[in-house]
Every structure is written in C-alpha cells, then in structure tokens.
Design a protein around this motif. Structure first.
Motif, short mmCIF file in Angstrom:
data_model
loop_
_atom_site.label_atom_id
_atom_site.label_comp_id
_atom_site.label_asym_id
_atom_site.label_seq_id
_atom_site.Cartn_x
_atom_site.Cartn_y
_atom_site.Cartn_z
N LEU A 14 0.68 -1.33 -0.08
CA LEU A 14 -0.16 0.26 0.08
C LEU A 14 1.24 1.39 -0.13
O LEU A 14 0.89 2.27 -0.62
CB LEU A 14 -1.12 -0.15 1.20
CG LEU A 14 -2.50 -0.19 0.87
CD1 LEU A 14 -2.34 -2.16 0.45
CD2 LEU A 14 -3.65 -0.39 1.87
N GLU A 15 1.98 1.67 0.82
CA GLU A 15 2.68 2.25 0.97
C GLU A 15 3.39 2.72 -0.38
O GLU A 15 3.80 4.18 -0.96
CB GLU A 15 4.16 2.52 1.53
CG GLU A 15 5.43 1.73 1.02
CD GLU A 15 6.62 1.21 2.17
OE1 GLU A 15 6.30 2.33 2.53
OE2 GLU A 15 7.42 0.88 1.44
N THR A 16 3.03 1.88 -1.83
CA THR A 16 3.70 2.26 -2.70
C THR A 16 2.35 3.68 -3.60
O THR A 16 3.31 4.42 -3.90
CB THR A 16 3.36 1.30 -3.94
OG1 THR A 16 4.15 -0.10 -3.16
CG2 THR A 16 4.01 1.36 -5.59
N VAL A 17 1.50 3.79 -3.47
CA VAL A 17 0.88 4.30 -3.94
C VAL A 17 0.05 5.28 -2.43
O VAL A 17 -0.30 6.35 -2.74
CB VAL A 17 -0.58 4.06 -4.56
CG1 VAL A 17 -0.28 3.49 -5.76
CG2 VAL A 17 -1.49 2.99 -3.86
N ILE A 78 1.38 -4.68 4.64
CA ILE A 78 -0.22 -4.32 4.22
C ILE A 78 0.68 -4.70 2.10
O ILE A 78 0.78 -3.59 1.78
CB ILE A 78 -1.52 -3.80 4.44
CG1 ILE A 78 -1.67 -3.53 5.98
CG2 ILE A 78 -2.45 -4.34 3.45
CD1 ILE A 78 -2.88 -2.63 6.02
N HIS A 79 0.26 -6.06 2.21
CA HIS A 79 0.76 -6.58 0.31
C HIS A 79 -1.12 -6.99 0.02
O HIS A 79 -1.31 -7.81 0.66
CB HIS A 79 0.91 -7.53 0.18
CG HIS A 79 2.84 -7.31 0.32
ND1 HIS A 79 3.28 -6.51 1.35
CD2 HIS A 79 4.26 -6.29 -0.41
CE1 HIS A 79 4.72 -6.34 1.23
NE2 HIS A 79 4.81 -5.82 0.25
N ALA A 80 -1.33 -6.11 -0.45
CA ALA A 80 -3.00 -6.51 -1.35
C ALA A 80 -3.96 -6.27 -2.41
O ALA A 80 -2.70 -5.87 -3.01
CB ALA A 80 -4.40 -5.73 0.01
N PRO A 81 -4.48 -7.28 -2.76
CA PRO A 81 -4.36 -7.26 -4.71
C PRO A 81 -5.74 -6.61 -4.63
O PRO A 81 -5.86 -6.06 -6.23
CB PRO A 81 -5.31 -8.78 -4.30
CG PRO A 81 -5.71 -9.08 -3.37
CD PRO A 81 -4.73 -8.79 -2.66
N MET A 82 -5.89 -6.07 -3.83
CA MET A 82 -7.54 -4.54 -3.75
C MET A 82 -7.44 -4.37 -2.94
O MET A 82 -7.83 -4.83 -1.67
CB MET A 82 -8.77 -5.84 -4.38
CG MET A 82 -9.91 -4.51 -4.69
SD MET A 82 -11.85 -5.18 -5.58
CE MET A 82 -11.49 -5.86 -6.96
#
Length: 277
Positions: A14-17, A78-82
């Motif tokens: 999530l931190e990517t965006v 958190i890593h999430a597909p959506m």
C-alpha cells in the motif's frame, strides 16, 4: 472535498501509492492540485481484501493522514490485490471515525468525493428510503454513507451499475422536490473484492476529477525499467482522483457521466445514466 483511489491487480504494498509516489495520496491530502480544497485533513481510511471472498479489513482515523505514524507502518506491512484509500475534507458533518471512508457492508466497500447539496434539508427523506434491514448498519452522519446504503437498497450487490444509477436518480428527484437545482456531485467507488465500479457524475455536469491508468501492458512497453509497473502486473487497474506522477501516457481522464467496471483484468466503460427504480 476529498481524494481517493482504488486498486486491483497483483498484491501491491500500500505504501507504493499512499506514500512513495511523487504525488501520492498522502501528498494529495496536503497539496491537492485538482481538488475543490487543497488540504484534505479531516480523517482518512483504507480498506483492503486478503481474499476476494473475505469481508474486507479497514483502518480509519480522524487524524490527518500525513501525521498518522500507524498508517505509515500499516501501509508498509500490507500487500493486497485490491484496496481503497480515502482522505477526507468534511462538508456539513463532523470529523469522527464513523464518518471516515471507506464505508463497509458485508463484502462491499464504498468511497465518495463530492456532496449532496443542502443535505440537512433532504437527509430525512433520503434516509427513510433506505431498506429497513439495512438501516441499523448505518454508523455515521455523512451524506456519503447514505448514498452507499441507498445504493445497497437499490440492488448494489446484484447489479452495481444499475443500483448506482437508481440511487442518483432518487437523490436528484428528492433534492429537486426540496428546491435544490443541482442536488448531487460525485465520484464514487464501490467494490466487493472481485470488481471495482467507479462512476463520475454530477447534476450540473461538472464533476470532481477522476482518472484511471492506461493499459499496464502498454506501460510495460513505455517504461520497461520501472519497478512499480512490473510489481503491479499487466492486468492492474488504478482509478483515482488525481494522477500519482507526471508520466506521459500513463493516465486517462474518465469522461463526465461515465462509469467504469474493472474485473479480472477486463475493463469496461459505459455512459452513466440515472434511472428511476
């Protein structure tokens, strides 16, 4: 007003965006370039799915997003597909946790930017129309949450686009009955973990800004060495209030009175046409 984004694709940190992009959502909370308000500091929220069929997780807080250290830790973990993320600029209703987006019911998450004009005058009529079995689930006092529960009442879980169109028609009819000329302005996102439905519409046909990424397959060709694009995968979809970076060919504005549906790598776009239920 507010700024929001929604993502589907390969599991993404999530931190990517939220933090790492040049014009990330956290940067937009302080320095919005396209929003009605420059600063969006009246709370924030993130909602994400561990698995499409699971009830989504949420983290909401009334602090400004830029000052919440726990959000930075969560976004790193958190890593999430959506997922859906939202930073709020309050209108008419107080800053409290239950008024922070995204709103949740079952598997559905909902986020909104815009407003129901003269909301105090029309609030009662809108809330009375919500299905009795749904009414106890309303937690806050915002027009946005009422829009969500009206959409659920009109069949969001069965036919999302039709339900949103019926919700808008009802809000406009109610507003005009109360003498409001342009009752509704909105960009909205609704997702159930398997699809993202995003609509841009306003009664005056001057909606808040909304963009989506162009084809990630094309972006891989344009920017083969960009690790952010490689991480998301070729079928990734991102819809958001403002672009995250000034990269030519990366973003496309969603037209006025339009709804987009992203599901399993397939993206469809339709005219958004309010219709009476």
């Amino acid at each position: 007003m507010c700024r929001w984004l929604a993502y589907s694709g390969n599991p993404l940190q999530l931190e990517t965006v939220l933090f790492n992009a040049k014009h990330s959502l956290i940067d937009q909370s302080l320095h919005s370039r396209l929003g009605h308000t420059t600063t969006n500091g009246d709370g924030f929220g993130i909602g994400w799915y561990g698995h499409p069929t699971d009830i989504p997780f949420r983290y909401r807080c009334i602090q400004p997003a830029w000052s919440d250290r726990n959000l930075r830790e969560a976004a790193r973990a958190i890593h999430a597909p959506m997922f859906v993320a939202h930073v709020r600029a309050a209108t008419d209703t107080p800053s409290q946790e239950t008024n922070c987006h995204p709103f949740r019911h079952g598997r559905w998450l909902f986020a909104h930017n815009g407003l129901v004009r003269n909301y105090p005058a029309v609030r009662r009529d809108l809330m009375v129309a919500i299905a009795p079995e749904l009414f106890p689930s309303i937690e806050g006092s915002t027009d946005s949450e009422v829009l969500f529960f009206l959409a659920l009442t009109f069949g969001l879980e069965l036919a999302p686009v039709t339900a949103l169109e019926r919700m808008v028609a009802f809000v406009e009819e109610t507003g005009r009955r109360h003498g409001v000329d342009e009752p509704l302005n909105m960009t909205v996102c609704a997702t159930d973990g398997e699809q993202i439905v995003a609509a841009r519409y306003s009664s005056e046909r001057q909606s808040r800004s909304l963009f989506h990424n162009t084809s990630f397959r094309h972006l891989h060709e344009l920017y083969p060495d960009d690790p952010r694009i490689a991480m998301a995968g070729q079928d990734a979809f991102l819809v958001l209030s403002e672009p995250l970076a000034d990269l030519p060919g990366w973003w496309q504005e969603i037209p006025e009175s339009t709804v987009m549906v992203a599901r399993g790598g397939e993206i469809e776009q339709f005219p958004f046409e309010p219709q009476v239920a």
